[in-house]
Motif scaffolding. Structure first.
Motif, PDB file in Angstrom:
ATOM      1  N   LEU A   1     -60.037  42.097  61.708  1.00 44.01           N
ATOM      2  CA  LEU A   1     -60.223  43.366  62.422  1.00 44.01           C
ATOM      3  C   LEU A   1     -60.179  44.542  61.456  1.00 44.01           C
TER       4      LEU A   1
ATOM      5  N   PHE B   1     -63.266  44.817  59.532  1.00 42.40           N
ATOM      6  CA  PHE B   1     -64.305  45.400  60.384  1.00 42.40           C
ATOM      7  C   PHE B   1     -64.161  46.915  60.428  1.00 42.40           C
TER       8      PHE B   1
ATOM      9  N   ILE C   1     -71.420  51.062  58.945  1.00 44.57           N
ATOM     10  CA  ILE C   1     -71.701  49.628  59.051  1.00 44.57           C
ATOM     11  C   ILE C   1     -73.171  49.368  58.730  1.00 44.57           C
TER      12      ILE C   1
ATOM     13  N   TYR D   1     -45.947  50.781  61.755  1.00 43.37           N
ATOM     14  CA  TYR D   1     -47.171  51.494  62.118  1.00 43.37           C
ATOM     15  C   TYR D   1     -48.360  51.052  61.275  1.00 43.37           C
TER      16      TYR D   1
ATOM     17  N   ASP E   1     -50.116  48.300  61.176  1.00 42.20           N
ATOM     18  CA  ASP E   1     -51.236  47.672  61.868  1.00 42.20           C
ATOM     19  C   ASP E   1     -51.934  48.639  62.814  1.00 42.20           C
ATOM     20  N   ALA E   2     -51.196  49.641  63.300  1.00 40.45           N
ATOM     21  CA  ALA E   2     -51.824  50.612  64.194  1.00 40.45           C
ATOM     22  C   ALA E   2     -52.758  51.538  63.415  1.00 40.45           C
TER      23      ALA E   2
ATOM     24  N   PHE F   1     -56.478  50.908  63.511  1.00 41.32           N
ATOM     25  CA  PHE F   1     -57.132  51.245  64.773  1.00 41.32           C
ATOM     26  C   PHE F   1     -57.255  52.753  64.936  1.00 41.32           C
ATOM     27  N   ILE F   2     -56.235  53.482  64.452  1.00 40.54           N
ATOM     28  CA  ILE F   2     -56.322  54.943  64.533  1.00 40.54           C
ATOM     29  C   ILE F   2     -57.495  55.435  63.694  1.00 40.54           C
TER      30      ILE F   2
ATOM     31  N   LEU G   1     -60.140  53.743  62.943  1.00 35.60           N
ATOM     32  CA  LEU G   1     -61.357  53.337  63.647  1.00 35.60           C
ATOM     33  C   LEU G   1     -61.722  54.345  64.723  1.00 35.60           C
ATOM     34  N   ILE G   2     -60.733  54.735  65.524  1.00 35.93           N
ATOM     35  CA  ILE G   2     -61.015  55.642  66.632  1.00 35.93           C
ATOM     36  C   ILE G   2     -61.461  56.999  66.104  1.00 35.93           C
TER      37      ILE G   2
ATOM     38  N   LEU H   1     -65.023  56.722  64.698  1.00 40.95           N
ATOM     39  CA  LEU H   1     -66.064  56.555  65.706  1.00 40.95           C
ATOM     40  C   LEU H   1     -66.224  57.801  66.561  1.00 40.95           C
ATOM     41  N   LEU H   2     -65.141  58.564  66.735  1.00 39.65           N
ATOM     42  CA  LEU H   2     -65.268  59.755  67.562  1.00 39.65           C
ATOM     43  C   LEU H   2     -65.847  60.923  66.785  1.00 39.65           C
ATOM     44  N   VAL H   3     -65.504  61.017  65.497  1.00 38.34           N
ATOM     45  CA  VAL H   3     -65.949  62.164  64.720  1.00 38.34           C
ATOM     46  C   VAL H   3     -67.301  61.901  64.073  1.00 38.34           C
TER      47      VAL H   3
ATOM     48  N   PRO I   1     -69.659  58.621  64.066  1.00 36.07           N
ATOM     49  CA  PRO I   1     -69.866  57.205  64.380  1.00 36.07           C
ATOM     50  C   PRO I   1     -70.685  56.459  63.334  1.00 36.07           C
TER      51      PRO I   1
END
Lengths: 300, 344
Positions: free
Chosen positions: A232, A235, A243, A271, A273-274, A277-278, A280-281, A284-286, A288
């Motif tokens: 993950l 990725f 990508i 924190y 592992d989090a 994901f942070i 990633l978010i 993708l939001l700012v 993509p």
């Protein structure tokens, strides 16, 4: 300051492992627009094959470069075969299916490998013996770098250079890049699409297998679910770099590896592992399309 | 054949309704009891349980089945109707479970009547989850397809890791001693309610708008539809229902651990939808029921072989269904979905 340098060294070594895995994600996505969820598990299978090769060859060879090459070779070949098999049995029948269906197939294959792995290899973690005598070098007073980290970094750089050459300087690389523009057009101009896709999967899985062995070298505990989180995170690294973009994947992976060790070192390791994901978010939001990716305009 | 099927469907609904009505009547006849004791006396399944027709094992599976059907149907709204591929449904469930459990344990006195507790739990779980769903839906609107899936997966994992770091709800030890008051009736009631709501939503203007967005967002926009609004609404509805399921889950198990709500759980809910057929309510029900009952059936197989084959068979089923039967069990070749008659 010395602490910072130490974290940087650890981060670079972790990041180069992520980079090898992220390259597989990015290449497959570039060719098929598919997130190959099973990639993290190919990484896991690679390290298990490395472990078995290690057990097989260890009595006959001294720890050193020869053993390293043999173990890496076995792991890379085995994961390449696995990657091609997955592509042939799982993804090839679904070439024209909706993307969600392919994604779910990928998830299914990933779960199959994880739990099949528990059946075949056993669920409990196993120790991965090093194939070098581990030596530590002191750079400054308290900053250390060990031989594992150096070899991880060197092997990763070597493999990435080889990939760069393959993609940008050879005939195969050209057809692969053509495929990433348009699968149908590439087919029309006489490129054997299926073969290119197969080789792409093979290359990606080879790198994942190598990364599996290197990861086991750094964290010598091998178990069937070990591929999930690194998969993950790799990725995320691929998305961060844009990508489908090979240089981007490497840069993204290094950024991720570094920031992860900084967070674990300075804030809290829970924190860690989090963080992926942070990132990633936020990406993708700012933005993509990632750091180096091209923006795709949706046409009606 | 068609007639038999129709008749069967009708009978199932009738039995369902009959049980429900008989419970209501007995409740009214015994004078609207609110106390725990009286409620458990008239629980309509009491005769079944005492006569041995319904062993505790079967009873707990039936409860789990109801919860899974709720989750599956709530995801169908998002995934099947609106085409928003999300992989973080376990996160919504976790929010519902933890918020209702902590509300019941810390906020209200334990002497509160059972029925009130139950209603409060379900509503609190649902609304907390809906708030989170609103935030997630609103912030990830720009994304579609795989990217949306990845972001929701990320949100789901962040929710889980955040809960893991809250010590008041047990952190890594898990939350223990949650009052257990979920019974088969409440699960059946809420799941029937959810099926009914989702069915009504699909027939409404809102539902047709969602299908329009799924088919072609730009075309839908040309027809004067505001995709942003509809998508956020879909997120809120879906997460509300998943939160209700989570609340019921918390009070049926009595124990919560963040390990339950990993992305594997989200994948499981997706698999329920896919096996049944995307975009079909009856498919979601059938998928949810199958994926609850099948693993239990494999338990027997496990006793026989001595190894845990359940997850492998489960993974293989998802893959094979996607390759050979992409429309799912309740879908047909030409892309239409077959539904139970009573869902139409």
């Amino acid at each position: 300051m010395e602490e910072f340098i130490q974290h940087t060294i650890n981060g670079l070594s972790l990041g180069s492992i992520y980079a090898l895995v992220a390259l597989g994600y990015t290449m497959v996505f570039g060719v098929l627009q598919l997130i190959n969820f099973a990639h993290g598990d190919i990484f896991m299978v690679g390290s298990f094959f490395g472990l078995y090769a290690m057990r097989f060859f260890a009595p006959h060879f001294q720890p050193g470069p020869v053993l390293a090459i043999l173990v890496m070779g076995c792991a890379m070949t085995a994961s390449a075969v696995l990657g091609v098999l997955i592509e042939h049995l799982g993804y090839k029948p679904m070439r024209r299916a909706p993307r969600i269906n392919i994604l779910i197939t990928a998830i299914g294959i990933s779960l199959f490998l994880e739990y099949g792995g528990q059946l075949v290899f056993g669920a409990s973690p196993q120790f991965f013996p090093p194939f070098f005598e581990k030596t530590q070098f002191h750079i400054f007073d308290s900053v250390t770098i060990d031989s594992n980290q150096i070899s991880i970094f060197l092997i990763a750089c070597l493999l990435m250079t080889a990939l760069q050459f393959l993609v940008f300087k050879t005939q195969f690389g050209r057809s692969m890049r053509a495929l990433s523009h348009s699968l149908d057009t590439a087919n029309l101009i006489g490129i054997n699409v299926n073969q290119v896709i197969r080789i792409t999967f093979m290359l990606g899985s080879t790198l994942a297998g190598a990364a599996g062995v290197l990861y086991a070298l750094a964290y010598p505990k091998v178990e069937p679910l070990m591929g999930v989180l690194p998969g993950l995170k790799a990725f995320v690294a691929a998305v961060l770099g844009g990508i489908g973009n090979i240089t981007g994947a490497v840069i993204g992976a290094l950024i991720l590896g570094l920031s992860e060790t900084y967070v674990a070192g300075y804030i809290s390791s829970t924190y860690r592992d989090a963080l992926a994901f942070i990132i990633l978010i936020i990406v993708l939001l700012v933005r993509p399309s990632g750091l180096l990716g091209k923006k795709r305009i949706e046409k009606v | 054949m068609q007639k038999i099927k129709h008749y069967l469907n009708q009978t199932v609904v009738k039995i369902f309704l009959l049980l429900f009505v008989s419970f209501l009547i007995s409740w009214v006849l015994s004078g609207f009891p609110f106390s725990d004791q009286a409620l458990s006396q008239i629980l309509f399944l009491k005769p079944f349980r005492t006569s041995g027709l319904l062993s505790p094992y079967v009873y707990s599976i039936l409860i789990l089945l109801g919860i899974n059907v709720m989750l599956s149907v709530s995801l169908a709204l998002l995934n099947g109707f609106c085409g928003l591929f999300t992989m973080g449904h376990a996160g919504f469930m976790a929010i519902g479970a933890y918020s209702s459990a902590s509300f019941i344990m810390f906020a209200i006195p334990s002497s509160t009547p059972l029925l009130l507790k139950l209603i409060a739990a379900v509503l609190i779980g649902g609304s907390m989850s809906a708030i989170v769903g609103f935030v997630i839906g609103y912030s990830s609107l720009r994304l579609a397809g795989d990217y949306l899936g990845m972001v929701t997966l990320g949100f789901g994992e962040i929710i889980r890791i955040a809960i893991l770091n809250i010590d008041a709800v047990g952190g890594a030890r898990g939350m223990i001693d949650i009052p257990q008051f979920t019974n088969l009736f409440s699960v059946m009631f809420v799941s029937a309610l959810i099926v009914l709501i989702v069915k009504r939503i699909r027939e409404s203007r809102f539902g047709r708008t969602m299908f329009a967005i799924k088919e072609n967002e730009i075309a839908a926009q040309m027809m004067g539809i505001n995709p942003t609004k509809i998508k956020v609404q879909a997120f809120v509805f879906s997460s509300f229902m998943a939160g209700m399921a989570g609340a019921l889950f918390a009070h049926s198990e009595g124990y919560l651990s963040t390990q339950t709500f990993t992305f594997v759980k989200s994948f499981e809910i997706i698999a329920m939808n896919v096996i049944g057929g995307l975009g079909s309510i009856s498919g979601a029900i059938v998928g949810g029921a199958l994926l609850t009952v099948l693993p239990e059936g494999f338990r027997v197989l496990q006793d026989f072989t001595g190894i845990d084959l359940r997850m492998i068979i489960y993974a293989l089923t998802i893959t094979l269904i996607m390759i050979f039967l992409p429309q799912g069990l309740m879908g047909s070749k030409n892309g239409n979905v077959k539904e139970f008659k009573w869902l139409k």
